[in-house]
Write a protein that holds these residues in place. Structure first.
Motif, PDB file in Angstrom:
ATOM      1  N   THR A  45       0.310  -1.255  -0.015  1.00 54.15           N
ATOM      2  CA  THR A  45      -0.261   0.123  -0.222  1.00 54.15           C
ATOM      3  C   THR A  45       0.873   0.479  -0.232  1.00 54.15           C
ATOM      4  O   THR A  45       0.576   2.356  -0.290  1.00 54.15           O
ATOM      5  CB  THR A  45      -0.887  -0.293   1.378  1.00 54.15           C
ATOM      6  OG1 THR A  45      -0.005   0.382   2.251  1.00 54.15           O
ATOM      7  CG2 THR A  45      -1.706  -1.299   0.643  1.00 54.15           C
ATOM      8  N   GLY A  46       2.192   1.176   0.817  1.00 60.12           N
ATOM      9  CA  GLY A  46       2.890   2.410   0.517  1.00 60.12           C
ATOM     10  C   GLY A  46       2.095   3.535   1.340  1.00 60.12           C
ATOM     11  O   GLY A  46       2.514   4.544   1.842  1.00 60.12           O
ATOM     12  N   SER A  47       1.151   3.200   2.683  1.00 59.19           N
ATOM     13  CA  SER A  47       0.532   3.906   3.100  1.00 59.19           C
ATOM     14  C   SER A  47       1.302   5.169   4.316  1.00 59.19           C
ATOM     15  O   SER A  47       1.011   5.288   4.526  1.00 59.19           O
ATOM     16  CB  SER A  47      -0.512   3.208   3.671  1.00 59.19           C
ATOM     17  OG  SER A  47      -1.208   4.654   4.001  1.00 59.19           O
ATOM     18  N   GLU A  48       2.395   4.110   4.811  1.00 58.00           N
ATOM     19  CA  GLU A  48       3.489   4.540   6.041  1.00 58.00           C
ATOM     20  C   GLU A  48       4.097   5.765   5.012  1.00 58.00           C
ATOM     21  O   GLU A  48       4.949   6.204   6.112  1.00 58.00           O
ATOM     22  CB  GLU A  48       4.318   3.505   5.895  1.00 58.00           C
ATOM     23  CG  GLU A  48       5.629   3.399   5.065  1.00 58.00           C
ATOM     24  CD  GLU A  48       4.814   1.967   3.542  1.00 58.00           C
ATOM     25  OE1 GLU A  48       5.770   1.483   3.100  1.00 58.00           O
ATOM     26  OE2 GLU A  48       3.527   1.509   4.276  1.00 58.00           O
ATOM     27  N   ALA A  49       4.045   6.019   3.809  1.00 62.26           N
ATOM     28  CA  ALA A  49       5.422   6.742   3.038  1.00 62.26           C
ATOM     29  C   ALA A  49       3.729   7.965   2.202  1.00 62.26           C
ATOM     30  O   ALA A  49       4.319   8.993   1.771  1.00 62.26           O
ATOM     31  CB  ALA A  49       5.770   6.574   2.005  1.00 62.26           C
ATOM     32  N   THR A  50       3.081   8.026   2.750  1.00 67.55           N
ATOM     33  CA  THR A  50       1.486   9.207   2.154  1.00 67.55           C
ATOM     34  C   THR A  50       0.712  10.254   2.952  1.00 67.55           C
ATOM     35  O   THR A  50       1.236   9.750   4.467  1.00 67.55           O
ATOM     36  CB  THR A  50       0.914   8.232   1.630  1.00 67.55           C
ATOM     37  OG1 THR A  50      -0.101   7.671   2.425  1.00 67.55           O
ATOM     38  CG2 THR A  50       1.274   7.131   0.148  1.00 67.55           C
ATOM     39  N   GLN A  51       0.442  11.229   2.265  1.00 67.40           N
ATOM     40  CA  GLN A  51       0.031  12.144   3.209  1.00 67.40           C
ATOM     41  C   GLN A  51      -1.788  11.891   3.049  1.00 67.40           C
ATOM     42  O   GLN A  51      -2.591  12.909   3.041  1.00 67.40           O
ATOM     43  CB  GLN A  51      -0.200  13.690   2.683  1.00 67.40           C
ATOM     44  CG  GLN A  51       0.328  13.168   0.767  1.00 67.40           C
ATOM     45  CD  GLN A  51       0.196  15.165   0.395  1.00 67.40           C
ATOM     46  OE1 GLN A  51      -0.115  15.705   1.325  1.00 67.40           O
ATOM     47  NE2 GLN A  51       0.901  15.119  -0.716  1.00 67.40           N
ATOM     48  N   PHE A  52      -1.934  10.784   2.249  1.00 73.40           N
ATOM     49  CA  PHE A  52      -3.451   9.568   2.230  1.00 73.40           C
ATOM     50  C   PHE A  52      -4.100   9.522   2.646  1.00 73.40           C
ATOM     51  O   PHE A  52      -3.616   8.095   3.642  1.00 73.40           O
ATOM     52  CB  PHE A  52      -3.784   9.387   0.489  1.00 73.40           C
ATOM     53  CG  PHE A  52      -2.781  10.917  -0.987  1.00 73.40           C
ATOM     54  CD1 PHE A  52      -3.411  11.651  -0.962  1.00 73.40           C
ATOM     55  CD2 PHE A  52      -1.423   9.785  -0.915  1.00 73.40           C
ATOM     56  CE1 PHE A  52      -2.850  12.391  -1.708  1.00 73.40           C
ATOM     57  CE2 PHE A  52      -0.487  10.800  -1.779  1.00 73.40           C
ATOM     58  CZ  PHE A  52      -2.047  12.044  -2.482  1.00 73.40           C
ATOM     59  N   THR A  53      -5.479   9.237   3.585  1.00 74.41           N
ATOM     60  CA  THR A  53      -5.782   8.053   3.750  1.00 74.41           C
ATOM     61  C   THR A  53      -7.478   7.829   2.918  1.00 74.41           C
ATOM     62  O   THR A  53      -8.095   9.109   2.506  1.00 74.41           O
ATOM     63  CB  THR A  53      -6.269   8.418   4.971  1.00 74.41           C
ATOM     64  OG1 THR A  53      -6.701   7.076   5.803  1.00 74.41           O
ATOM     65  CG2 THR A  53      -7.039  10.038   5.145  1.00 74.41           C
ATOM     66  N   ILE A  54      -7.651   6.390   2.861  1.00 78.58           N
ATOM     67  CA  ILE A  54      -9.242   6.385   2.288  1.00 78.58           C
ATOM     68  C   ILE A  54     -10.346   5.235   2.683  1.00 78.58           C
ATOM     69  O   ILE A  54      -9.684   4.622   3.388  1.00 78.58           O
ATOM     70  CB  ILE A  54      -8.109   5.472   0.798  1.00 78.58           C
ATOM     71  CG1 ILE A  54      -7.792   6.081  -0.150  1.00 78.58           C
ATOM     72  CG2 ILE A  54      -9.778   5.093   0.769  1.00 78.58           C
ATOM     73  CD1 ILE A  54      -6.857   4.888  -1.433  1.00 78.58           C
ATOM     74  N   SER A  65       7.736  -0.689  -2.170  1.00 76.33           N
ATOM     75  CA  SER A  65       6.880  -0.550  -2.048  1.00 76.33           C
ATOM     76  C   SER A  65       6.643   0.874  -0.741  1.00 76.33           C
ATOM     77  O   SER A  65       5.895   1.748  -1.203  1.00 76.33           O
ATOM     78  CB  SER A  65       6.050  -1.635  -0.376  1.00 76.33           C
ATOM     79  OG  SER A  65       4.805  -0.984   0.070  1.00 76.33           O
ATOM     80  N   LEU A  66       7.539   0.929   0.004  1.00 73.87           N
ATOM     81  CA  LEU A  66       7.580   2.288   0.653  1.00 73.87           C
ATOM     82  C   LEU A  66       8.538   3.198  -0.755  1.00 73.87           C
ATOM     83  O   LEU A  66       8.140   4.321  -0.375  1.00 73.87           O
ATOM     84  CB  LEU A  66       9.341   2.000   1.165  1.00 73.87           C
ATOM     85  CG  LEU A  66       9.959   3.198   2.467  1.00 73.87           C
ATOM     86  CD1 LEU A  66       8.865   3.547   2.897  1.00 73.87           C
ATOM     87  CD2 LEU A  66      11.291   3.006   2.281  1.00 73.87           C
ATOM     88  N   GLU A  67       9.384   2.668  -1.876  1.00 71.40           N
ATOM     89  CA  GLU A  67       9.664   3.138  -2.799  1.00 71.40           C
ATOM     90  C   GLU A  67       8.607   3.615  -3.748  1.00 71.40           C
ATOM     91  O   GLU A  67       8.184   5.473  -3.919  1.00 71.40           O
ATOM     92  CB  GLU A  67      11.053   3.547  -3.633  1.00 71.40           C
ATOM     93  CG  GLU A  67      12.423   2.833  -2.912  1.00 71.40           C
ATOM     94  CD  GLU A  67      13.224   2.247  -3.891  1.00 71.40           C
ATOM     95  OE1 GLU A  67      13.832   2.446  -4.412  1.00 71.40           O
ATOM     96  OE2 GLU A  67      12.231   1.196  -5.034  1.00 71.40           O
ATOM     97  N   ALA A  68       7.690   2.790  -4.224  1.00 70.63           N
ATOM     98  CA  ALA A  68       6.371   3.586  -4.767  1.00 70.63           C
ATOM     99  C   ALA A  68       5.115   4.911  -3.596  1.00 70.63           C
ATOM    100  O   ALA A  68       4.874   5.417  -4.130  1.00 70.63           O
ATOM    101  CB  ALA A  68       5.675   2.388  -5.095  1.00 70.63           C
ATOM    102  N   GLY A  69       5.202   4.272  -2.777  1.00 71.34           N
ATOM    103  CA  GLY A  69       4.434   4.735  -1.808  1.00 71.34           C
ATOM    104  C   GLY A  69       5.174   6.525  -2.188  1.00 71.34           C
ATOM    105  O   GLY A  69       4.049   7.463  -1.886  1.00 71.34           O
ATOM    106  N   ILE A  70       6.332   6.486  -1.800  1.00 70.31           N
ATOM    107  CA  ILE A  70       7.294   8.001  -1.214  1.00 70.31           C
ATOM    108  C   ILE A  70       7.203   8.223  -3.342  1.00 70.31           C
ATOM    109  O   ILE A  70       5.845   9.951  -3.356  1.00 70.31           O
ATOM    110  CB  ILE A  70       8.572   7.718  -1.517  1.00 70.31           C
ATOM    111  CG1 ILE A  70       8.796   7.213  -0.003  1.00 70.31           C
ATOM    112  CG2 ILE A  70       9.212   9.445  -1.821  1.00 70.31           C
ATOM    113  CD1 ILE A  70      10.037   7.051   0.337  1.00 70.31           C
ATOM    114  N   ALA A  71       6.959   7.683  -4.157  1.00 75.16           N
ATOM    115  CA  ALA A  71       6.817   8.345  -5.851  1.00 75.16           C
ATOM    116  C   ALA A  71       5.285   9.067  -5.187  1.00 75.16           C
ATOM    117  O   ALA A  71       5.099  10.010  -6.142  1.00 75.16           O
ATOM    118  CB  ALA A  71       6.991   7.192  -6.892  1.00 75.16           C
ATOM    119  N   PHE A  72       5.047   8.470  -5.471  1.00 73.12           N
ATOM    120  CA  PHE A  72       2.989   9.025  -5.900  1.00 73.12           C
ATOM    121  C   PHE A  72       2.393   9.650  -5.033  1.00 73.12           C
ATOM    122  O   PHE A  72       1.243  10.397  -4.701  1.00 73.12           O
ATOM    123  CB  PHE A  72       1.837   6.957  -5.692  1.00 73.12           C
ATOM    124  CG  PHE A  72       1.343   6.816  -4.949  1.00 73.12           C
ATOM    125  CD1 PHE A  72       0.595   7.367  -4.075  1.00 73.12           C
ATOM    126  CD2 PHE A  72       1.884   5.527  -4.142  1.00 73.12           C
ATOM    127  CE1 PHE A  72      -0.776   7.139  -2.877  1.00 73.12           C
ATOM    128  CE2 PHE A  72       0.789   4.996  -2.758  1.00 73.12           C
ATOM    129  CZ  PHE A  72       0.265   6.185  -2.543  1.00 73.12           C
TER     130      PHE A  72
END
Length: 384
Positions: A139-148, A244-251
């Motif tokens: 999910t990469g949620s550990e690296a994002t400013q989003f929540t769903i 997953s971390l990298e992809a989370g940071i990217a998006f």
């Protein structure tokens, strides 16, 4: 053009990352609410966290109620537990659902608004310190400013956003992903691949996000199948956790596009897990998006080793799509019908899903122009 680039305040990654996080946790407060699920309790991952907290003399309350994709009702229940037990910071342990729920709980602790009031707005309400400990690589949620979070009244998956939702600490420990079942490994891994490809091919892509997106693509193509076939392969698990971390940071910094916009309504209405609905849509959506960004898709093909000398951008992009389809087949991604979705019900909801997808905003990040009719056509093709 200048670009803002956001990441968690601190990231600890690699083997024994959890053990090394103790001194940082001690600075966040003296009592944590651990947002998790019953599986994390039963397999002992919660115990690993509570043992660490005990070693740091940090009290805790366990909230193991996130046993499906998160809803507003779960969030409000978590807020009540947090307040009643006098907690002063938050830890999420699990996949994207506990992490997203933790973020939403954090929002609601300092506001009298409803979650739905924040749809389409930049959230600026400061939460307590947030600690994300993922146990899946996807999910990469550990690296994002989003929540769903699903709104239980409207049956819409709400995409909520704000830099304040970036965790103060992300603990990315591959040991915690060893217990992920094959189906979860497949779905979350393909979710990460979706994040990486969409981040690189988004209108909002920027130089720094490109670096993380391409690296994530390469790691995933080289390690996902191995992690799926041999879940005890710690090296493959570590590479997937990093991907997953990298992809989370990217998006997080370039946003997602068509796949995610179309995936959320399927999840909200038919309860298909997020990573799985992304995987079901992946090839059809990317085939549509590719014709607006062939050079970008060709870049990914080159990065992951599918490009052959002399290929045109279009041929390289189509080669990438073929390899994605092959990977989905190897990981046994089901069709909607195989998952158990009723075809008649699905077709009856296509107009609503297409409208909800467009209203989410994500499809508009696709380089190729997309409208509601295009989305309806892609939903229809899922049954062909």
């Amino acid at each position: 053009m200048a670009n803002l680039f956001l990441t968690p305040q601190r990231i600890i990654s690699g083997k024994e990352a959890l053990l090394k996080s103790g001194p940082y946790l001690k600075t966040f407060g003296n009592k944590a609410l651990i947002v998790t699920d019953k599986i994390m309790l039963s397999i002992g991952n919660v115990k690993k966290v509570t043992n660490l907290l005990d070693s740091q003399n940090i009290m805790y309350e366990v909230f193991p109620k996130i046993n499906s994709e998160p809803t507003d009702k779960m969030v409000y229940q978590g807020v009540e537990v947090y307040r009643k037990t006098d907690c002063n910071f938050l830890i999420a342990l699990g996949g994207g659902s506990p992490i997203d729920t933790m973020k939403a709980i954090g929002i609601m602790l300092n506001t009298f608004s409803k979650l739905a009031d924040y749809m389409g707005k930049e959230i600026t309400v400061l939460p307590p310190k947030l600690v994300a400990i993922p146990t899946t690589a996807g999910t990469g949620s550990e690296a994002t400013q989003f929540t769903i979070i699903s709104d239980t009244q409207t049956e819409v998956k709400m995409l909520l956003k704000g830099a304040v939702l970036l965790p103060a600490l992300a603990v990315v420990d591959p040991d915690l992903t060893i217990t992920s079942p094959k189906k979860v490994t497949a779905a979350t891994g393909l979710d990460a691949l979706t994040h990486a490809i969409e981040a690189y091919t988004s209108k909002k892509a920027q130089p720094l996000s490109d670096i993380f997106a391409l690296s994530a693509c390469k790691r995933i193509f080289e390690n996902l199948k191995q992690a799926y076939e041999n879940g005890n392969d710690l090296e493959a698990r570590n590479e997937m956790s990093l991907a997953s971390l990298e992809a989370g940071i990217a998006f997080n910094n370039s946003s997602v596009t068509l796949v995610h916009g179309m995936s959320r309504p399927i999840g909200a209405l038919f309860h298909v897990p997020h990573g799985m609905s992304n995987a079901m849509l992946l090839v059809d959506c990317l085939k549509f998006a590719m014709y607006g960004a062939q050079a970008r898709f060709a870049d990914i093909a080159k990065e992951v080793g599918f490009y052959k000398e002399g290929m045109s951008d279009e041929k390289a992009a189509l080669c990438l799509l073929n390899e994605i389809k092959k990977l989905c087949d190897q990981l046994q991604v089901p069709t909607l019908e195989e998952f158990g979705v009723d075809k008649n019900h699905f077709f009856a909801m296509i107009n609503k899903m297409a409208q909800d997808a467009m209203e989410s905003g994500s499809p508009n990040n696709t380089v190729r122009k997309v409208d509601q009719d295009d989305i309806s056509a892609i939903y229809t093709r899922l049954w062909n």
